[in-house]
Design a protein around this motif. Structure first.
Motif, PDB file in Angstrom:
ATOM      1  N   VAL A 196       0.841  -1.195   0.000  1.00 16.85           N
ATOM      2  CA  VAL A 196       0.000   0.000   0.000  1.00 16.85           C
ATOM      3  C   VAL A 196       0.875   1.242   0.000  1.00 16.85           C
ATOM      4  N   SER A 197       1.945   1.188   0.807  1.00 17.73           N
ATOM      5  CA  SER A 197       2.880   2.310   0.911  1.00 17.73           C
ATOM      6  C   SER A 197       4.184   1.793   1.485  1.00 17.73           C
ATOM      7  N   GLU A 198       5.199   2.624   1.425  1.00 18.88           N
ATOM      8  CA  GLU A 198       6.489   2.254   2.027  1.00 18.88           C
ATOM      9  C   GLU A 198       7.126   3.474   2.663  1.00 18.88           C
ATOM     10  N   ASN A 199       7.858   3.201   3.708  1.00 15.90           N
ATOM     11  CA  ASN A 199       8.638   4.241   4.369  1.00 15.90           C
ATOM     12  C   ASN A 199      10.044   3.692   4.567  1.00 15.90           C
ATOM     13  N   LEU A 200      10.724   3.463   3.444  1.00 15.24           N
ATOM     14  CA  LEU A 200      12.045   2.855   3.457  1.00 15.24           C
ATOM     15  C   LEU A 200      13.129   3.919   3.429  1.00 15.24           C
ATOM     16  N   ASN A 201      14.182   3.661   4.148  1.00 16.30           N
ATOM     17  CA  ASN A 201      15.319   4.576   4.200  1.00 16.30           C
ATOM     18  C   ASN A 201      16.531   3.904   3.585  1.00 16.30           C
ATOM     19  N   LYS A 202      17.130   4.578   2.629  1.00 10.23           N
ATOM     20  CA  LYS A 202      18.320   4.039   1.983  1.00 10.23           C
ATOM     21  C   LYS A 202      19.488   4.082   2.943  1.00 10.23           C
ATOM     22  N   LYS A 203      20.178   2.947   3.066  1.00  8.40           N
ATOM     23  CA  LYS A 203      21.372   2.873   3.900  1.00  8.40           C
ATOM     24  C   LYS A 203      22.604   2.780   3.011  1.00  8.40           C
ATOM     25  N   SER A 204      23.508   3.717   3.188  1.00  9.67           N
ATOM     26  CA  SER A 204      24.797   3.643   2.506  1.00  9.67           C
ATOM     27  C   SER A 204      25.839   3.373   3.574  1.00  9.67           C
ATOM     28  N   SER A 205      25.882   2.122   3.993  1.00 11.69           N
ATOM     29  CA  SER A 205      26.629   1.780   5.193  1.00 11.69           C
ATOM     30  C   SER A 205      28.101   1.512   4.944  1.00 11.69           C
ATOM     31  N   ALA A 206      28.489   1.395   3.689  1.00 11.93           N
ATOM     32  CA  ALA A 206      29.875   1.014   3.414  1.00 11.93           C
ATOM     33  C   ALA A 206      30.865   1.983   4.045  1.00 11.93           C
ATOM     34  N   SER A 207      30.514   3.254   4.096  1.00 11.90           N
ATOM     35  CA  SER A 207      31.428   4.252   4.646  1.00 11.90           C
ATOM     36  C   SER A 207      31.134   4.576   6.108  1.00 11.90           C
ATOM     37  N   ASP A 208      30.070   3.999   6.671  1.00 19.90           N
ATOM     38  CA  ASP A 208      29.731   4.265   8.069  1.00 19.90           C
ATOM     39  C   ASP A 208      30.732   3.586   8.997  1.00 19.90           C
ATOM     40  N   LYS A 209      31.006   4.245  10.090  1.00 18.98           N
ATOM     41  CA  LYS A 209      31.895   3.665  11.092  1.00 18.98           C
ATOM     42  C   LYS A 209      31.067   2.911  12.124  1.00 18.98           C
ATOM     43  N   VAL A 210      31.391   1.630  12.290  1.00 21.72           N
ATOM     44  CA  VAL A 210      30.671   0.765  13.224  1.00 21.72           C
ATOM     45  C   VAL A 210      31.685  -0.036  14.018  1.00 21.72           C
ATOM     46  N   LEU A 211      31.480  -0.117  15.322  1.00 20.62           N
ATOM     47  CA  LEU A 211      32.316  -0.932  16.192  1.00 20.62           C
ATOM     48  C   LEU A 211      31.440  -2.008  16.814  1.00 20.62           C
ATOM     49  N   ILE A 212      31.742  -3.280  16.463  1.00 14.86           N
ATOM     50  CA  ILE A 212      30.993  -4.403  17.007  1.00 14.86           C
ATOM     51  C   ILE A 212      31.681  -4.909  18.267  1.00 14.86           C
ATOM     52  N   ARG A 213      30.945  -4.945  19.357  1.00 17.86           N
ATOM     53  CA  ARG A 213      31.431  -5.561  20.586  1.00 17.86           C
ATOM     54  C   ARG A 213      30.707  -6.888  20.749  1.00 17.86           C
ATOM     55  N   ALA A 214      31.424  -7.985  20.522  1.00 23.26           N
ATOM     56  CA  ALA A 214      30.825  -9.315  20.560  1.00 23.26           C
ATOM     57  C   ALA A 214      31.114  -9.975  21.901  1.00 23.26           C
ATOM     58  N   ILE A 215      30.077 -10.533  22.502  1.00 21.59           N
ATOM     59  CA  ILE A 215      30.195 -11.178  23.806  1.00 21.59           C
ATOM     60  C   ILE A 215      29.633 -12.590  23.693  1.00 21.59           C
ATOM     61  N   SER A 216      30.442 -13.588  24.058  1.00 19.82           N
ATOM     62  CA  SER A 216      29.988 -14.973  24.063  1.00 19.82           C
ATOM     63  C   SER A 216      29.777 -15.431  25.501  1.00 19.82           C
ATOM     64  N   LEU A 217      28.578 -15.964  25.764  1.00 20.66           N
ATOM     65  CA  LEU A 217      28.235 -16.463  27.097  1.00 20.66           C
ATOM     66  C   LEU A 217      28.655 -17.925  27.201  1.00 20.66           C
ATOM     67  N   LEU A 218      29.478 -18.234  28.194  1.00 16.96           N
ATOM     68  CA  LEU A 218      30.039 -19.571  28.365  1.00 16.96           C
ATOM     69  C   LEU A 218      29.511 -20.230  29.631  1.00 16.96           C
ATOM     70  N   LYS A 219      30.029 -21.414  29.943  1.00 10.49           N
ATOM     71  CA  LYS A 219      29.604 -22.135  31.131  1.00 10.49           C
ATOM     72  C   LYS A 219      29.987 -21.391  32.411  1.00 10.49           C
ATOM     73  N   HIS A 220      29.254 -21.679  33.455  1.00 10.49           N
ATOM     74  CA  HIS A 220      29.543 -21.164  34.801  1.00 10.49           C
ATOM     75  C   HIS A 220      29.533 -19.637  34.849  1.00 10.49           C
ATOM     76  N   GLY A 221      28.743 -19.027  33.959  1.00 10.93           N
ATOM     77  CA  GLY A 221      28.623 -17.580  33.967  1.00 10.93           C
ATOM     78  C   GLY A 221      29.799 -16.831  33.373  1.00 10.93           C
ATOM     79  N   LYS A 222      30.752 -17.553  32.771  1.00 12.98           N
ATOM     80  CA  LYS A 222      31.911 -16.885  32.176  1.00 12.98           C
ATOM     81  C   LYS A 222      31.567 -16.346  30.793  1.00 12.98           C
ATOM     82  N   LYS A 223      32.403 -15.482  30.279  1.00 12.37           N
ATOM     83  CA  LYS A 223      32.183 -14.900  28.962  1.00 12.37           C
ATOM     84  C   LYS A 223      33.515 -14.502  28.339  1.00 12.37           C
TER      85      LYS A 223
END
Length: 322
Positions: A196-223
């Motif tokens: 019926v309609s769209e409200n889409l936003n173009k993303k030009s992410s190739a030049s965007d700065k992004v920092l991923i902080r990845a956290i893995s949950l392990l046994k006994h509450g460790k990470k």
């Protein structure tokens, strides 16, 4: 071919009255998302509901009554769009009913749980007995709760460990973003035909700065934690379950980073009532007029509106397949 809109709402037997059905409504609105604990529905009923002639509204509808909403087209069996309970009965005319899905039950009452060491599944079984649990093997370490609503524990899991939890029917899914629905074939959406309609936003992410902080949950509450991407960039925190090697965690974080670096779209599209979609499904977008609008996206949220104006589905796009 003209399709006739149809609704079928079933109110289960409760507080001494039998179950009954209503097939005429003024409007229905349903909100559903894996990102939120509770799916919600609001129903506005017409004045000429037959049961109102024999009973007072408070005798017909009470908080906690079970309800099932089916919406669609035609005279055949309609798909179930919502199952849950009445959470509020509005006063006045027209009658407005607010409803919540199975999470309604986990917002009420209290539980206590104290363990030196537990898993996610054991904790969920303790706070939501009787439900089927679908979750990965996650060791949480020590937990201690005394007389709290079950949903408070789910909120802590999300805030402290990034573990989202939601109901899929009567199944409680936790630590699983899209689940089995994401494995199904993507629903093909051609904007000029299905939207019926769209409200889409173009993303030009190739030049965007992004920092991923990845956290893995392990046994006994460790990470374990790693960071990949651009220093000073937009910080994005992502959780993983049971990734024990730092090299593997880094690899998965790099894959996540690629998704942020892909040009694409975010935002919403509003569809007709068919093809039917749910959150956690995938849609494959295409357009005749705009060749750059294409790609496969997961669905994060769906709002369904059923009214005299028509049957509409507002779809919020999630991550893009690469």
């Amino acid at each position: 071919m003209t399709l006739t809109m149809a609704a079928h709402i079933t109110f289960g037997s409760a507080h001494g009255r039998p179950s009954f059905d209503i097939k005429q409504v003024s409007s229905v609105r349903i909100e559903s998302s894996w990102q939120e604990f509770t799916d919600r529905a609001e129903i506005i009923l017409p004045r000429n509901v037959q049961h109102f002639r024999k009973y007072k509204v408070g005798e017909v509808f009470q908080v906690g009554d079970p309800i099932t909403i089916r919406l669609g087209y035609g005279s055949g069996e309609l798909p179930i769009e919502f199952e849950g309970y009445i959470s509020d009965v509005g006063e006045g005319v027209p009658v407005t009913l607010k409803c919540e899905n199975e999470m309604y039950k986990l917002k009420r009452g209290s539980v206590s749980c104290s363990k030196k060491e537990t898993t996610l599944k054991e904790l969920l079984q303790a706070i939501a007995p009787g439900y089927e649990i679908d979750c990965p093997e996650v060791f949480l370490g020590a937990v201690r709760y005394a007389n709290v609503a079950p949903i408070k524990i789910l909120e802590d899991l999300k805030n402290e460990a990034g573990i989202s939890t939601y109901f899929d029917g009567k199944v409680l899914r936790s630590g699983i973003i899209y689940g089995a629905k994401s494995d199904a074939e993507a629903v093909k959406i051609k904007l000029e035909q299905n939207a019926v309609s769209e409200n889409l936003n173009k993303k030009s992410s190739a030049s965007d700065k992004v920092l991923i902080r990845a956290i893995s949950l392990l046994k006994h509450g460790k990470k374990i934690e790693v960071e990949v991407g651009d220093d000073g960039g937009t910080s994005v925190q992502r959780y993983y379950i049971g990734v024990e090697l730092e090299a593997e965690l880094r690899r998965q974080a790099e894959e996540a980073l690629k998704r942020y670096k892909v040009d694409g779209f975010d935002g919403t599209i509003t569809l007709f009532g068919i093809p039917r979609v749910e959150h956690s499904m995938k849609v494959e977008l295409s357009s005749i007029l705009y060749e750059n609008i294409r790609g496969v996206y997961s669905i994060d949220k769906v709002i369904k509106e059923f009214s005299p104006s028509g049957y509409r589905q507002e779809v919020t796009l999630g991550s893009q397949a690469i």
